[in-house]
Scaffold this motif. Structure first.
Motif, PDB file in Angstrom:
ATOM      1  N   MET A   4       0.785  -1.107  -0.147  1.00  9.26           N
ATOM      2  CA  MET A   4       0.090   0.006   0.043  1.00  9.26           C
ATOM      3  C   MET A   4       0.744   1.332  -0.081  1.00  9.26           C
ATOM      4  O   MET A   4       1.648   1.610   0.841  1.00  9.26           O
ATOM      5  CB  MET A   4      -0.879  -0.005   1.295  1.00  9.26           C
ATOM      6  CG  MET A   4      -1.977   1.066   1.198  1.00  9.26           C
ATOM      7  SD  MET A   4      -3.451   0.219   0.672  1.00  9.26           S
ATOM      8  CE  MET A   4      -3.379  -1.695   0.863  1.00  9.26           C
ATOM      9  N   ILE A   5       0.963   1.983  -0.918  1.00 13.26           N
ATOM     10  CA  ILE A   5       1.562   2.987  -1.210  1.00 13.26           C
ATOM     11  C   ILE A   5       0.568   4.145  -0.921  1.00 13.26           C
ATOM     12  O   ILE A   5      -0.641   4.353  -1.380  1.00 13.26           O
ATOM     13  CB  ILE A   5       2.297   3.352  -2.592  1.00 13.26           C
ATOM     14  CG1 ILE A   5       3.078   2.123  -2.610  1.00 13.26           C
ATOM     15  CG2 ILE A   5       3.281   4.519  -2.453  1.00 13.26           C
ATOM     16  CD1 ILE A   5       4.542   2.049  -1.849  1.00 13.26           C
ATOM     17  N   ARG A   6       0.982   5.264  -0.373  1.00 12.93           N
ATOM     18  CA  ARG A   6       0.063   6.425  -0.149  1.00 12.93           C
ATOM     19  C   ARG A   6       0.407   7.586  -0.996  1.00 12.93           C
ATOM     20  O   ARG A   6       1.766   7.891  -1.140  1.00 12.93           O
ATOM     21  CB  ARG A   6      -0.108   6.817   1.471  1.00 12.93           C
ATOM     22  CG  ARG A   6       1.339   7.328   2.187  1.00 12.93           C
ATOM     23  CD  ARG A   6       1.339   8.722   2.306  1.00 12.93           C
ATOM     24  NE  ARG A   6       2.601   9.097   2.596  1.00 12.93           N
ATOM     25  CZ  ARG A   6       3.290   9.605   1.904  1.00 12.93           C
ATOM     26  NH1 ARG A   6       3.039   9.787   0.602  1.00 12.93           N
ATOM     27  NH2 ARG A   6       4.545   9.909   2.305  1.00 12.93           N
ATOM     28  N   TYR A   7      -0.341   8.452  -1.498  1.00 21.27           N
ATOM     29  CA  TYR A   7      -0.125   9.360  -2.050  1.00 21.27           C
ATOM     30  C   TYR A   7      -0.803  10.722  -1.488  1.00 21.27           C
ATOM     31  O   TYR A   7      -1.685  10.618  -0.768  1.00 21.27           O
ATOM     32  CB  TYR A   7      -1.009   9.379  -3.353  1.00 21.27           C
ATOM     33  CG  TYR A   7      -1.006  10.845  -4.358  1.00 21.27           C
ATOM     34  CD1 TYR A   7       0.130  11.218  -4.944  1.00 21.27           C
ATOM     35  CD2 TYR A   7      -2.104  11.407  -4.127  1.00 21.27           C
ATOM     36  CE1 TYR A   7       0.080  12.452  -5.549  1.00 21.27           C
ATOM     37  CE2 TYR A   7      -2.469  12.640  -4.899  1.00 21.27           C
ATOM     38  CZ  TYR A   7      -1.138  13.182  -5.500  1.00 21.27           C
ATOM     39  OH  TYR A   7      -1.291  14.383  -6.043  1.00 21.27           O
ATOM     40  N   SER A   8      -0.028  11.753  -1.435  1.00 18.55           N
ATOM     41  CA  SER A   8      -0.900  12.790  -0.513  1.00 18.55           C
ATOM     42  C   SER A   8      -0.475  14.267  -1.185  1.00 18.55           C
ATOM     43  O   SER A   8       0.772  14.499  -1.990  1.00 18.55           O
ATOM     44  CB  SER A   8      -0.313  12.965   0.870  1.00 18.55           C
ATOM     45  OG  SER A   8       1.141  13.270   1.006  1.00 18.55           O
ATOM     46  N   LYS A   9      -1.066  15.126  -1.144  1.00 22.68           N
ATOM     47  CA  LYS A   9      -1.101  16.417  -1.472  1.00 22.68           C
ATOM     48  C   LYS A   9      -1.825  17.528  -0.477  1.00 22.68           C
ATOM     49  O   LYS A   9      -2.627  16.761   0.288  1.00 22.68           O
ATOM     50  CB  LYS A   9      -1.570  16.687  -2.775  1.00 22.68           C
ATOM     51  CG  LYS A   9      -3.154  16.578  -3.241  1.00 22.68           C
ATOM     52  CD  LYS A   9      -3.534  16.885  -4.472  1.00 22.68           C
ATOM     53  CE  LYS A   9      -4.920  16.735  -4.807  1.00 22.68           C
ATOM     54  NZ  LYS A   9      -5.451  17.093  -6.084  1.00 22.68           N
ATOM     55  N   PRO A  10      -1.722  18.636  -0.052  1.00 23.89           N
ATOM     56  CA  PRO A  10      -2.466  19.530   0.700  1.00 23.89           C
ATOM     57  C   PRO A  10      -4.019  18.973   0.480  1.00 23.89           C
ATOM     58  O   PRO A  10      -4.451  19.063  -0.368  1.00 23.89           O
ATOM     59  CB  PRO A  10      -2.143  20.566   0.478  1.00 23.89           C
ATOM     60  CG  PRO A  10      -0.707  20.639   0.029  1.00 23.89           C
ATOM     61  CD  PRO A  10      -0.857  19.379  -0.843  1.00 23.89           C
TER      62      PRO A  10
END
Length: 83
Positions: free
Chosen positions: A1-7
């Motif tokens: 499980m990789i997470r992607y994030s942006k504000p």
């Protein structure tokens, strides 16, 4: 499980290696906007997610079709069932 994030968004992506997919967890992944994320999974899918604020106040958690807006005070955390 990789997470992607942006504000404003933390998204879990189904990208576990097959050798890890049966069951597991990870904690302390940094996410943009002032959050850390911990994830537990079974059979390659996220089951619970813990989001902790380290300064951020609002974000949206996404995992496949699951969506949840989260509001936290700095230092607070929430555990969410996503399965």
């Amino acid at each position: 499980m990789i997470r992607y994030s942006k504000p404003g968004v933390v998204e879990l992506l189904p990208a576990l290696p097959k050798a890890w997919s049966a069951e597991g967890s990870v904690t302390g992944m940094g996410a943009r906007g002032g959050f850390t994320v911990g994830v537990s999974w079974r059979d390659g899918k996220a089951t619970t997610v813990t989001v902790r604020s380290v300064g951020g106040t609002e974000t949206e958690l996404r995992a496949g079709t699951f969506r949840k807006k989260i509001s936290l005070k700095p230092g607070a955390s929430v555990k969410i069932n996503v399965s």
